[in-house]
Enzyme design. Structure first.
Site, short mmCIF file in Angstrom:
data_model
loop_
_atom_site.label_atom_id
_atom_site.label_comp_id
_atom_site.label_asym_id
_atom_site.label_seq_id
_atom_site.Cartn_x
_atom_site.Cartn_y
_atom_site.Cartn_z
N CYS A 143 -2.91 -3.44 -2.22
CA CYS A 143 -3.52 -4.53 -1.68
C CYS A 143 -3.68 -5.93 -2.45
O CYS A 143 -4.22 -6.43 -2.08
CB CYS A 143 -4.59 -4.39 -0.89
SG CYS A 143 -4.61 -2.75 0.44
N THR A 146 0.78 -1.25 0.16
CA THR A 146 0.09 -0.08 -0.10
C THR A 146 0.87 1.18 -0.02
O THR A 146 1.99 1.09 -0.04
CB THR A 146 -0.91 0.10 1.25
OG1 THR A 146 -1.90 0.87 1.02
CG2 THR A 146 -0.29 0.30 2.53
N MET A 185 -6.30 -1.60 5.74
CA MET A 185 -6.09 -2.35 7.30
C MET A 185 -4.98 -3.48 6.96
O MET A 185 -4.88 -3.99 6.16
CB MET A 185 -7.05 -2.81 7.83
CG MET A 185 -8.32 -2.12 7.89
SD MET A 185 -8.65 -1.48 9.46
CE MET A 185 -10.16 -0.56 9.31
N GLY A 186 -4.00 -3.35 7.79
CA GLY A 186 -2.96 -4.48 8.04
C GLY A 186 -2.51 -4.53 9.45
O GLY A 186 -2.10 -3.42 10.17
#
Length: 265
Positions: free
Chosen positions: A215, A78, A185-186
């Site tokens: 992603c 990302t 999100m990660g």
């Protein structure tokens, strides 16, 4: 869960270099594991940087050799940069740790934040993060003069949107009325304590995502609060709203592991 402490590390001209923030995450993580500090959420902006989670494929990285920071979180590649609110909740979870439940709580926070600004968002099955859902396929505009029935991204495994013009660029997903991610999100959980977190696109230059396969997803794109609302939105506007919902959701969470139904023999 204990009271959540917020640390505003830096924004705008004081944006925090990724390595500095990562080092601070690890420092706070170690302190939280030892109960020397309460649950803590670091909030900040980064200068422009690409980061790659453990599952990132070489084919998803920038074609021009732009440097990428490889990190120990889940997920793929990302971009972070100005106009994006980044949050790193560092929390101690009870064992057995339910990583997916933690991810779902962060998604719920961002769904509520977007809703407060008048943007309806959702989850997408099998795709982490928070999304603005696109129109039905039949109602979307054609790509490159072709019917969407012939969208090459859906049938050609070798198709690379980075090589095929702006009509396929992730940053133009809103114009195509496709699903588009507004918050990535990660996460990682080590020793029962969370790291990494979310990146909410408030008002960034989303064309920075066009150098990569964001992603690892080729058939959708990215968006921002500013694009969806058709007006300027600042980090300063969003910051207190994000803190409010982070506190509401994370401090009041039921941290028992989710019930998993087992199939009968």
């Amino acid at each position: 869960m204990s009271e959540l402490r917020f640390v505003r590390m830096g924004f705008g001209a004081e944006a925090v270099e990724y390595q500095e923030a990562w080092d601070e995450q690890r420092r706070v993580h170690a302190a939280r594991f030892l109960d020397e500090v309460p649950d803590t959420c670091l909030l900040l902006e980064h200068p422009p940087v690409y980061t790659a989670g453990r599952r990132t494929a070489d084919s998803e990285r920038p074609l021009d050799g732009t440097p990428v920071v490889d990190v120990d979180r889940g997920g793929k590649i990302t971009w972070h940069g100005p106009g994006q609110l980044v949050g790193y909740p560092i929390q101690k979870l009870p064992r057995p740790v339910d990583v997916v439940a933690h991810l779902r709580r962060l998604e719920e926070v961002m769904i509520r934040v977007c809703a407060e600004f008048g943007v309806e968002t959702s989850r997408v099955e099998g795709r982490a993060g928070v999304w603005v859902l696109g129109d039905p396929v039949a109602a979307r505009p054609s790509l490159g003069g072709l019917s969407l029935d012939f969208d090459p991204r859906l049938t050609d495994e070798e198709f690379d949107p980075r090589l095929n013009g702006p009509e396929y660029a992730p940053s133009n997903a809103g114009q195509r009325r496709e699903d588009r991610k507004i918050c990535a999100m990660g996460i990682r959980v080590a020793k029962g304590v969370t790291m990494h977190g979310f990146a909410l696109n408030v008002n960034p230059d989303t064309s920075s995502f066009d150098k990569i396969i964001p992603c690892g997803i080729r058939d959708a794109g990215v968006t921002s609060l500013a694009y969806e609302l058709g007006r300027d939105v600042t980090i300063a506007e969003v910051l207190p709203v994000a803190e409010k919902h982070l506190r509401d959701v994370l401090e009041n969470a039921d941290l028992r592991p989710r019930e998993v139904e087992r199939a009968s023999a």
